[in-house]
Design a protein around this motif. Structure first.
Motif, short mmCIF file in Angstrom:
data_model
loop_
_atom_site.label_atom_id
_atom_site.label_comp_id
_atom_site.label_asym_id
_atom_site.label_seq_id
_atom_site.Cartn_x
_atom_site.Cartn_y
_atom_site.Cartn_z
N GLU A 144 7.92 9.78 8.68
CA GLU A 144 7.85 10.48 7.40
C GLU A 144 6.45 10.44 6.81
N LEU A 145 5.61 9.52 7.33
CA LEU A 145 4.30 9.31 6.73
C LEU A 145 3.30 8.85 7.78
N VAL A 146 2.08 9.37 7.66
CA VAL A 146 0.92 8.84 8.39
C VAL A 146 -0.05 8.30 7.35
N VAL A 147 -0.43 7.03 7.49
CA VAL A 147 -1.39 6.41 6.57
C VAL A 147 -2.73 6.29 7.27
N ALA A 193 11.95 2.20 11.53
CA ALA A 193 13.15 1.71 10.84
C ALA A 193 12.83 0.53 9.92
N GLY A 194 11.68 0.60 9.26
CA GLY A 194 11.32 -0.41 8.28
C GLY A 194 10.71 -1.67 8.84
N ARG A 195 10.45 -1.72 10.15
CA ARG A 195 9.88 -2.91 10.77
C ARG A 195 8.63 -2.54 11.56
N VAL A 196 7.60 -3.36 11.43
CA VAL A 196 6.40 -3.15 12.24
C VAL A 196 6.76 -3.40 13.70
N GLY A 210 0.78 -1.22 0.00
CA GLY A 210 0.00 0.00 0.00
C GLY A 210 0.81 1.27 0.00
N ALA A 211 0.38 2.24 0.80
CA ALA A 211 0.93 3.59 0.77
C ALA A 211 2.31 3.69 1.41
N ALA A 212 2.71 2.71 2.21
CA ALA A 212 3.96 2.82 2.98
C ALA A 212 5.12 2.04 2.36
N ARG A 213 5.02 1.69 1.09
CA ARG A 213 6.06 0.84 0.49
C ARG A 213 7.43 1.49 0.43
N SER A 214 7.50 2.80 0.35
CA SER A 214 8.80 3.46 0.23
C SER A 214 9.20 4.19 1.50
N ALA A 215 8.50 3.95 2.60
CA ALA A 215 8.76 4.68 3.85
C ALA A 215 9.36 3.76 4.90
#
Length: 378
Positions: A308-311, A224-227, A200-205
């Protein structure tokens, strides 16, 4: 490094290259993808083919002369189940080992039903999904479940607010006999965030806050790229802090006077947002107050994580055009740096998709990396 370990690593590298390719690949292409020699790739691919992990496919259409051999990963060698157990719905999706969803089954459930009835609904939907696909439990390698509430490391729901009689339910234990391998259980919002990260929207964040806005309000973190689960699986549960009005935000929105009598609660908030879109001043005030309620909790998380992003996800994402501008206005004076705000492009199956991703990750690290398969239960 001993030669046996080196060969195992090279086998995994070739297997990953095959699994990651959308189309069948030649030995020359595999060599380029893995950095191995063509002769090594030929040998390793032969071993993977013999083990059933890979298969040679027909030559490319239009090939002339002696066509290059092409191979693909046998995603159909096993399956995973992704399950979304919400307060109002149970959704089960079946996927192959490539993550492709083959079939899904869904059933609405009342939020007030007891534990036994909700578990019976889960069992029934699992049975229907497997029957539709002609798959039995011996072909299911991993099950991953997203559920409302906080989940402990043993797959038990430790605290649940949205569903009655759900605290303490041993979900992993309940479904353990429905697959060959592990049953993984996590919070539904966290798995929705995982789906955003991969699809979804967070693929590059790398640093993301996922905000679920629906009948209930919740959040999940990608750091840091991990849930991020936290030490006890409660990361992101800021809505439980009584100073923050997340627990009552959706309910207050649904009490707006523009709502017709007898409208179901599930439709009320969306109706208010729709009326605000049309310019109804009463609805606009209600939506503005709702955005402020969301911003109070979200700003605290933004200041802590600096994402950097809020989805925006959840049922109200369909009204993101109305909600996000107001949310941005309320966040701006509260945050040192306002992140990008983006609606989720995924549908109502986002939790099940995240569960599938979680199951596939487990297959990769537990089975593919070691060239093994789950053993039958005894």
């Amino acid at each position: 490094m001993d030669l046996a370990r080196l060969r195992r690593l090279n086998l995994f590298g070739v297997l990953q290259a095959l699994r990651g390719s959308a189309e069948p690949v030649t030995l020359t292409e595999l060599a380029a993808l893995t950095g191995l020699s063509r002769a090594s790739v030929d040998d390793l691919t032969g071993e993977l083919t013999g083990q059933g992990w890979a298969v040679e496919v027909s030559p490319a259409p239009g090939s002339v002369g002696r066509p290059a051999r092409r191979y693909r990963f046998r995603a159909e060698i096993g399956h995973v189940l992704g399950i979304d157990i919400g307060a109002h719905t149970v959704l089960v999706s079946l996927a192959d080992l490539g993550g492709t969803v083959l079939t899904s089954a869904r059933r609405p459930v009342p939020p007030g039903i007891g534990r036994a009835d909700r578990l019976k609904a889960v069992d029934d939907v699992v049975d229907r999904c497997l029957a539709d696909a002609g798959v039995d439990t011996s072909q299911i390698w991993v099950i991953a479940i997203g559920t409302t509430g906080v989940v402990g490391p043993d797959g038990e729901v430790t605290v649940a607010w949205a569903a009655a009689d759900w605290t303490g339910v041993p979900l992993a234990e309940h479904l353990r006999d429905r697959c060959m391998g592990a049953v993984l259980v996590d919070n539904d919002t966290r798995l929705a965030a995982l789906a955003e990260q991969h699809l979804g929207a967070a693929r590059s964040a790398q640093d993301v806050i996922y905000l679920h806005a629906g009948l209930h309000t919740s959040a999940a973190l990608i750091v840091a790229g991990r849930v991020h689960r936290g030490s006890g699986g409660a990361a992101g549960e800021i809505g439980t802090f009584p100073v923050i009005p997340w627990a009552t935000a959706a309910e207050r929105l649904a009490q707006c006077p523009v709502i017709p009598p007898d409208m179901p609660v599930r439709d009320a908030a969306a109706h208010v947002l729709s009326a605000a879109r049309e310019g109804d001043t009463t609805a606009m005030k209600a939506v503005n107050r709702y955005a402020n309620d969301l911003a109070l909790g979200l700003a605290a998380m933004i200041l802590t994580v600096d994402p950097e992003l809020v989805v925006l996800g959840g049922g109200l994402v369909h009204s993101a055009d109305v909600l996000l501008p107001r949310l941005r206005d309320h966040l701006e004076p509260l945050c040192l740096r306002l992140p990008d705000l983006s609606p989720s492009p995924l549908g109502d199956d986002r939790v099940a998709l995240g569960a599938i991703r979680r199951a596939i990750d487990h297959v990769e690290t537990t089975y593919l990396a070691h060239n093994t398969r789950p053993s039958p239960r005894t």
